[in-house]
Motif scaffolding. Structure first.
Motif, PDB file in Angstrom:
ATOM      1  N   ALA A  41     -11.424   7.719  -5.334  1.00 21.48           N
ATOM      2  CA  ALA A  41     -10.234   7.019  -4.848  1.00 21.48           C
ATOM      3  C   ALA A  41      -9.381   7.935  -3.980  1.00 21.48           C
ATOM      4  N   LEU A  42      -9.998   8.865  -3.277  1.00 25.53           N
ATOM      5  CA  LEU A  42      -9.333   9.750  -2.327  1.00 25.53           C
ATOM      6  C   LEU A  42     -10.044   9.674  -0.983  1.00 25.53           C
ATOM      7  N   PRO A  43      -9.301   9.766   0.119  1.00 20.43           N
ATOM      8  CA  PRO A  43      -7.841   9.817   0.204  1.00 20.43           C
ATOM      9  C   PRO A  43      -7.208   8.476  -0.130  1.00 20.43           C
ATOM     10  N   HIS A 102       0.835  -1.199   0.000  1.00 20.75           N
ATOM     11  CA  HIS A 102       0.000   0.000   0.000  1.00 20.75           C
ATOM     12  C   HIS A 102       0.874   1.254   0.000  1.00 20.75           C
ATOM     13  N   SER A 103       1.918   1.252   0.806  1.00 17.37           N
ATOM     14  CA  SER A 103       2.815   2.400   0.867  1.00 17.37           C
ATOM     15  C   SER A 103       3.506   2.635  -0.475  1.00 17.37           C
ATOM     16  N   ALA A 104       3.934   1.551  -1.132  1.00 13.01           N
ATOM     17  CA  ALA A 104       4.629   1.681  -2.411  1.00 13.01           C
ATOM     18  C   ALA A 104       3.715   2.254  -3.486  1.00 13.01           C
ATOM     19  N   TRP A 105       2.484   1.721  -3.576  1.00 15.99           N
ATOM     20  CA  TRP A 105       1.560   2.216  -4.610  1.00 15.99           C
ATOM     21  C   TRP A 105       1.061   3.617  -4.292  1.00 15.99           C
ATOM     22  N   THR A 106       0.978   3.958  -3.020  1.00 17.92           N
ATOM     23  CA  THR A 106       0.601   5.319  -2.650  1.00 17.92           C
ATOM     24  C   THR A 106       1.655   6.313  -3.134  1.00 17.92           C
ATOM     25  N   LYS A 108     -10.959  -4.307  -8.279  1.00 15.23           N
ATOM     26  CA  LYS A 108      -9.878  -5.254  -7.993  1.00 15.23           C
ATOM     27  C   LYS A 108      -9.755  -5.605  -6.508  1.00 15.23           C
ATOM     28  N   ALA A 109     -10.678  -5.122  -5.693  1.00 14.04           N
ATOM     29  CA  ALA A 109     -10.596  -5.406  -4.260  1.00 14.04           C
ATOM     30  C   ALA A 109     -11.356  -6.685  -3.952  1.00 14.04           C
ATOM     31  N   GLU A 119      -2.977  -0.004  -7.464  1.00 16.91           N
ATOM     32  CA  GLU A 119      -2.155  -0.520  -8.561  1.00 16.91           C
ATOM     33  C   GLU A 119      -2.883  -0.366  -9.892  1.00 16.91           C
ATOM     34  N   GLN A 120      -4.149  -0.776  -9.937  1.00 16.24           N
ATOM     35  CA  GLN A 120      -4.902  -0.698 -11.183  1.00 16.24           C
ATOM     36  C   GLN A 120      -5.029   0.748 -11.668  1.00 16.24           C
ATOM     37  N   LEU A 121      -5.365   1.659 -10.772  1.00 17.21           N
ATOM     38  CA  LEU A 121      -5.564   3.053 -11.162  1.00 17.21           C
ATOM     39  C   LEU A 121      -4.251   3.703 -11.602  1.00 17.21           C
ATOM     40  N   THR A 122      -3.162   3.371 -10.916  1.00 20.84           N
ATOM     41  CA  THR A 122      -1.871   3.941 -11.293  1.00 20.84           C
ATOM     42  C   THR A 122      -1.446   3.471 -12.672  1.00 20.84           C
ATOM     43  N   LEU A 123      -1.574   2.179 -12.935  1.00 23.52           N
ATOM     44  CA  LEU A 123      -1.195   1.650 -14.248  1.00 23.52           C
ATOM     45  C   LEU A 123      -2.095   2.192 -15.345  1.00 23.52           C
TER      46      LEU A 123
END
Length: 455
Positions: free
Chosen positions: A27-29, A5-9, A153-154, A39-43
């Motif tokens: 998708a905030l916060p 979670h920290s990495a994708w944040t 994806k959850a 992960e999905q949203l970032t990609l």
């Protein structure tokens, strides 16, 4: 899990949000969003920068995923949180479908306590994985529903719906927040109407210039200090404080509130010649498009308008800042900046135009000799757009919907720019669900799935 979670944040914060790539409000916060969803949203956002914002040549693609409902039964659709598609059938039943379910055998959820064809909706995020949806109908009924929806994806959790309340006499919902709701029709009369969501009081906004007929508005937007109304001739501004004061006054009567400022559209000389000073249609943008030549800020008003001759135009109303930073005792002053061309009209009719939340990545349907197609455009941040020639040069995506022999028609289109997700409802009862940021290119080399399905 915590480390993931920290990495994708961090990736989302620095590589997506920090680079002004679209990120959905729901998708905030980031601390509330599961790692798989982050992960999905970032990609998705990174693919959007490469495939959409990168201005790649258009490639005709193939639609492949759809939900099938009875013919001529769909009366409204809405995408929610990029994962869920709400479908209304026959002006009554609401169905919640999950596009992550590849089988599409049955809806995840059905809501039967709703009547009337939906003609307006507003969806706002609330607490974690909960959204509030307000809908108005042609039957002059308004309903509010709270939806608990698992993140994309959850794992775990199930969707649920709670009907919060309902009220009558309104239709054509334009905008809403915790305190106010804006409608274009009240008790069978057209106009601009603001309802106090606490007391139920109603007031009309007058948008009729002196010595002229009433102006039918295109839309209403609720801002922090003002309420903006877009008409054929102008953007009319009303002081929100005056509206709330009047709504809560026992002597409000039936008088209408006048705008404190009217911003008339300048002559369209964007191509070097004076043309029209009116517009054919308009949509307020929900997000700051971050164009380099225009200001940012939550008080700035952005309007994507269809010029009668020039294509799609961006009008920007900027608030003039004052030295006094205390509570406002007078309405703010705005100035309408020189408009800019978002893109030019193409050679074929443009249908179901949706500018997205920011206007930078619009989608629309075109009717051309070969059939109906869904097209995407990328508008550069510096607005370095050719002001002459066909808009087809700028098409990034080109998705074939029907071929020339098909009798099927597009009825509704819903689009979420933040994730590049789109749903298209057809007269045949088919609802195409499209990921416009898909990395895999599927060329449209056959007519499979393009004709009306057999009943």
């Amino acid at each position: 899990l915590t480390q993931m979670h920290s990495a994708w944040t961090k990736l989302a914060t620095y590589h997506v949000i920090g680079n002004d790539l679209p990120w959905p409000e729901w998708a905030l916060p980031l601390s509330d969003v599961p790692p798989a969803t982050l992960e999905q949203l970032t990609l998705r956002a990174l693919r959007m920068r490469r495939l959409w914002d990168g201005g790649n040549p258009k490639i005709q693609r193939k639609l492949s995923k759809f939900i099938q409902r009875p013919r001529e039964s769909i009366t409204w659709i809405q995408l929610i949180c990029s994962r869920w598609v709400v479908i209304q059938q026959n002006g009554a039943t609401l169905e919640l479908w999950d596009p992550e379910d590849v089988t599409f055998q049955q809806p995840t959820l059905t809501i039967n306590s709703f009547e009337g064809i939906v003609d307006g909706s507003v969806v706002r995020s609330k607490a974690e994985s909960t959204v509030a949806m307000m809908m108005s109908t042609r039957s002059c009924k308004v309903g509010r529903i709270d939806l608990v929806l698992p993140y994309p994806k959850a794992d775990g959790g199930s969707a649920s719906a709670t009907v919060v309340d309902s009220f009558d006499h309104f239709s054509r919902l334009m905008d809403a927040d915790e305190k106010l709701a804006a409608f274009l029709e009240h008790q069978g009369k057209r106009g601009n109407f603001i309802r106090d969501m606490v007391s139920g009081a109603v007031i009309r906004l007058d948008c009729s210039p002196e010595n002229s007929q009433p102006q039918q508005p295109f839309g209403i937007q609720l801002k922090r200090q003002v309420v903006a109304v877009a008409t054929v001739w102008s953007v009319d501004l009303y002081w929100r404080e005056a509206i709330i004061t009047t709504l809560r006054s026992p002597e409000r009567g039936g008088a209408a509130i006048q705008p404190f400022q009217r911003l008339t559209y300048p002559p369209d000389n964007l191509r070097g010649t004076l043309k029209e000073t009116t517009i054919a249609s308009a949509i307020f943008l929900a997000k700051n498009p971050k164009f380099l030549s225009f200001p940012s800020g939550e008080d700035t008003i952005y309007l994507s308008a269809r010029g009668r001759l020039s294509g799609q135009i961006l009008y920007v109303a900027q608030r003039i800042e004052t030295a006094d930073q205390g509570p406002p005792t007078m309405p703010p002053t705005y100035v309408l900046l020189t408009p800019a061309v978002l893109f030019c009209l193409g050679p074929y009719p443009m249908l179901f135009y949706d500018p997205g939340q920011s206007g930078r990545r619009p989608v629309f349907v075109v009717d051309e000799p070969r059939g109906l197609s869904l097209c995407e455009i990328s508008v550069p941040r510096d607005l370095s757009w050719p002001t002459q020639g066909s808009a087809k040069r700028g098409y990034i995506g080109w998705w074939r919907i029907t071929d020339s022999s098909s009798r099927d028609l597009v009825h509704y289109v819903t689009f979420e720019e933040a994730t590049g997700t789109c749903a298209i409802a057809m007269g045949s009862g088919r609802i195409w669900v499209v990921d416009l940021t898909a990395a895999e290119i599927i060329p449209q080399n056959s007519n499979e799935h393009l004709d009306i399905p057999v009943s």
